[in-house]
Write an enzyme that holds these catalytic residues in place. Structure first.
Site, mmCIF file in Angstrom:
data_model
loop_
_atom_site.group_PDB
_atom_site.id
_atom_site.type_symbol
_atom_site.label_atom_id
_atom_site.label_comp_id
_atom_site.label_asym_id
_atom_site.label_seq_id
_atom_site.Cartn_x
_atom_site.Cartn_y
_atom_site.Cartn_z
ATOM 1 C CG ASN A 150 -2.017 1.050 1.117
ATOM 2 O OD1 ASN A 150 -2.845 0.955 0.217
ATOM 3 N ND2 ASN A 150 -2.024 2.038 1.996
ATOM 4 C CD GLU A 151 -1.495 5.707 0.155
ATOM 5 O OE1 GLU A 151 -1.144 5.856 1.334
ATOM 6 O OE2 GLU A 151 -2.433 6.334 -0.359
ATOM 7 C CD GLU A 308 -6.367 4.316 -0.472
ATOM 8 O OE1 GLU A 308 -6.249 5.374 0.173
ATOM 9 O OE2 GLU A 308 -5.674 3.321 -0.247
ATOM 10 C CD1 TRP A 316 -5.876 11.110 6.457
ATOM 11 C CD2 TRP A 316 -4.756 12.871 5.655
ATOM 12 N NE1 TRP A 316 -6.070 11.124 5.090
ATOM 13 C CE2 TRP A 316 -5.381 12.198 4.573
ATOM 14 C CE3 TRP A 316 -3.998 14.006 5.390
ATOM 15 C CZ2 TRP A 316 -5.277 12.621 3.246
ATOM 16 C CZ3 TRP A 316 -3.895 14.442 4.057
ATOM 17 C CH2 TRP A 316 -4.525 13.742 3.017
ATOM 18 C CD GLU A 356 -6.959 5.332 8.265
ATOM 19 O OE1 GLU A 356 -6.117 5.969 7.629
ATOM 20 O OE2 GLU A 356 -7.411 4.244 7.873
ATOM 21 C CE LYS A 357 -11.853 6.386 17.807
ATOM 22 N NZ LYS A 357 -10.444 6.163 17.593
HETATM 23 C C1 GAL Z 1 -4.427 6.389 2.334
HETATM 24 C C2 GAL Z 1 -4.223 4.946 2.730
HETATM 25 C C3 GAL Z 1 -5.492 4.353 3.324
HETATM 26 C C4 GAL Z 1 -6.092 5.270 4.346
HETATM 27 C C5 GAL Z 1 -6.320 6.620 3.710
HETATM 28 C C6 GAL Z 1 -6.958 7.626 4.629
HETATM 29 O O1 GAL Z 1 -3.232 7.065 2.147
HETATM 30 O O2 GAL Z 1 -3.818 4.181 1.634
HETATM 31 O O3 GAL Z 1 -5.192 3.100 3.883
HETATM 32 O O4 GAL Z 1 -5.242 5.372 5.441
HETATM 33 O O5 GAL Z 1 -5.085 7.140 3.291
HETATM 34 O O6 GAL Z 1 -7.197 8.830 3.938
#
Ligand code: GAL
Length: 674
Positions: A150-151, A308, A316, A356-357
């Site tokens: 992932n990323e 995504e 965040w 991440e809730k």
């Molecule tokens: C992305 C990540 C995801 C999630 C998302 C939240 O960078 O791939 O798993 O954390 O951010 O915005």
């Protein structure tokens, strides 16, 4: 590039974490997915500790069940290898897999991505699980695509541990063949840094003063290569045991500065990208368009996966502002307008626990009686109406050079001005072209397509000799090139090209620069045709170039601010400052006219107009970000409403129209203009 058949025609869905939910919720998920028109999900991204609870012990049964459930529901799976978060048992047994930052601090577990990309222990454990997954699911009817990790590199921009240091030395040996060449390339006679033995060479840890810039640059290349090697190792295992299943990994272009995605693009079967708005930026849809165009350019113009994005707020940013009604739809359809053939979200269902809730989801904390859910269902239904658009290609008219390595080099310590940044240069150029309704293709330096009549180089501080040759050829063959200031300065080793600035591009631009005169913070200087400029001024001496604009004040009053050099059948323009928005727009109009591009559309600047074309049809996308209805000339069938537009497409404020055009619109060029 191989488009995954099971994602056809246009995939819709998101990251799915059923492991966070009891079985009744998992059963409900399938019904809801059908209701929302979900056709694909990404599974398993952070599940290593669940799939392999201890070394060599595997518990695939829960995943089997979900995979079967997805297959039964006709939902395709983008199955992740869970290597982005190694399990606690691995770092407990082998703490040396943990990354160490530039200040020597070990990054711990309890979060995610805590691994050193050079660690052979990490790599072999990740590959071994990828192999198991491939062996188990290769022929599963739900499997559409592999999603490696992932990323990569998102939150670790380099590891400074002893393993990385040894790997860095090996990487340098392969690059330079010997210490003499390394010493030459790094210019180690400066500050007496000469190296006499390989074990003297270190990763660029924090030091009393800036570390040798060539060393820093090589470390960035090395880090990129190490993450890429992790990806490749897993990919190769997947391909060996599941031949024919396409493989991807999600990029973060353009936000992830330290990964050179040009180097990755050829390693994936399909480009996929993640994009999140900067919520507080009121013009954030322009940066979204940039990200989408860059993704498509990485895919060499082909279809790509929007892996995504968010239905509403993320969790965040300093202020996680929710999307306004209709905004998610505009965002998603903009990505689609710019070549995405898969519209996926992070995430399907909002987690009740963990970090991440407060992140939005297709199924938010409020469940289905929410605006988000209704908008998700509406979007899913609309994407279902767009099947015929799949595979069509975006028609771009302007090339913009994008280069991660030049970005890395530009933003190291001790440059003429901290106000000169890479993204400022590229984003302003992009935004100005966007407002003029131009469609951009990003171009890798040295790989310049001949078909684009106009090429803009907003910033290319690091310019390899081959890039200069490619740019020259482009111009000689009739291209119109515009180069921004502080370009062509150093080579790949961070060494100034010999002779006066702008070394590598001096001949092509037909000028020399005697001295840089960066401006004070907030200082403006006037330019001759009435614009203002800031940040940068310099003393340009035209050699063969003609002067088009001059500085009317400031340290270079009376000397050139904009020049044009005719070379072969084309022209090389040079901009020696940072004009205000109106000045930049005027300049881009001038060079577009020189390139014979159609006049900009006469519609408001916040209305986005893009075309995707196929051998069968042209599709006109109109996305109205403004507060007033927009009217665009054109006729055809509106795929979302079924209306047939005659002569004009009217799009309400905040709305979107996608029209299969009756015919190709007339191509009005500047010369045809009254
Ligand atoms: C992305 C990540 C995801 C999630 C998302 C939240 O960078 O791939 O798993 O954390 O951010 O915005």
């Amino acid at each position: 590039m191989t488009w995954p058949l099971r994602l056809r025609p246009i995939a819709f869905g998101g990251d799915y974490s059923p492991e966070q939910w009891p079985s009744d919720v998992q059963i409900e998920d399938v019904d809801l997915m059908k209701q929302a028109g979900v056709t694909a999900v990404t599974l398993g991204v952070f599940t290593w500790a669940l799939l392999e609870p201890s070394e060599g012990t595997y518990t695939f049964d829960w995943l089997d069940e979900i995979m079967d459930r997805m297959a039964a529901a006709g939902i395709a799976v983008d199955l992740a290898t869970p290597s982005a978060n190694p399990p606690a048992w691995l770092s407990t047994a082998h703490p040396q897999i943990l990354p160490i930052d530039r200040d020597g601090r070990v990054l711990g577990i309890g979060s995610r991505e805590a691994f050193c990309p050079s660690s052979p222990i990490y790599r072999s454990a990740a590959v071994s699980l990828a192999r198991r997954l491939a062996q188990r699911y290769a022929d599963h009817p739900a499997l559409a695509l592999w999603h490696v990790g992932n990323e990569f590199g998102a939150h670790v921009d380099g590891c400074y541990c002893p393993t990385s240091e040894r790997a860095f030395r090996a990487w340098l040996l392969a690059r330079y063949g010997g210490l003499d060449r390394l010493n030459d390339a790094w210019g180690t006679t400066f500050w007496g840094q000469r190296y006499h033995a390989w074990n003297e060479i270190t990763v660029p840890r924090r030091a009393p003063m800036p570390v040798n810039p060539a060393q820093q640059l090589d470390f960035m290349r090395f880090t990129n290569d190490e993450f890429l090697a992790c990806y490749r190792a897993e990919r190769d295992a997947l391909q060996e045991h599941a031949p024919g299943v396409p493989v991807t990994t999600n990029f973060m272009a353009p936000t992830c500065r330290h990964i050179d995605y040009w180097a990755w693009a050829g390693e994936v079967d399909v480009v996929s990208n993640d994009h999140y708005l900067t919520a507080e930026d009121t013009d954030n849809h322009v940066e979204l368009a940039l990200s989408a165009d860059l993704s498509r350019s990485l895919a060499r113009g082909g279809s790509w996966v929007l892996m995504e994005h968010s239905t509403s707020a993320v969790n965040w940013q300093p202020r996680n502002i929710a999307k306004a009604p209709g905004e998610m739809r505009r965002n998603s359809l903009t990505h689609l307008a710019r070549g995405a053939d898969a519209v996926m979200f992070f995430q399907w269902r909002a987690s009740r626990f963990g970090a991440e809730k407060f992140h939005s989801a297709m199924v938010p904390q409020g469940g289905t009686d929410t605006r988000t859910w209704r908008e998700v269902c509406e979007l899913g239904a609309q994407i279902g109406l767009l099947a015929e658009v799949a595979g069509s290609q975006v028609r771009a008219d302007v090339g913009v050079v994008w280069d991660w390595q030049s970005w890395w080099a530009l933003e190291m310590e001790y440059r003429p001005s901290v106000d000169v940044t890479y993204l400022d240069a590229v984003r302003r150029t992009y935004a100005t072209l966007w407002r003029a309704h131009r469609t951009i293709e990003f171009v890798r330096p040295g790989d310049i397509p001949a078909h684009l009549p106009l090429l803009v180089v907003p910033s290319l501080y690091l310019c390899a000799p081959e890039t200069a040759v490619a740019l020259r050829k482009y111009v000689e063959n009739g291209g119109i090139l515009l180069v921004g200031f502080f370009s062509g300065i150093v080579d790949e080793s961070e060494t100034v090209h010999a002779g006066p600035f702008p070394g590598a591009l001096r001949e092509l631009l037909g000028l020399t620069i005697e001295e840089f005169h960066p401006l004070r913070h907030g200082e403006d200087v006037p330019l001759s045709p009435g614009h203002q400029a800031g940040v940068w001024s310099e003393c340009v001496v035209p050699r063969s170039a003609e002067v088009i604009w001059t500085f009317d004040g400031g340290p270079d009053a009376g000397s050139p601010a904009l020049t044009r050099n005719t070379v072969g059948r084309g022209q090389a323009w040079y901009l020696a400052t940072r004009p205000d928005d109106a000045g930049l727009a005027a300049l881009l109009d001038i060079v577009a006219a020189q390139a014979g591009l159609p006049r900009p559309l006469d519609v408001a600047g916040d209305v986005e107009v893009v075309r995707r074309v196929s051998p069968e049809a042209d599709y006109l996308f109109v996305i109205n970000h403004g507060v007033e209805a927009a009217v665009i000339p054109g006729s055809g069938l509106d795929l979302l409403t079924g209306t047939h537009h005659q002569e004009a497409v009217e799009v309400p404020a905040g709305g979107v129209a996608i029209v299969r055009e009756d015919s190709h619109p007339p191509q009005l060029t500047q010369e045809d203009a009254p």
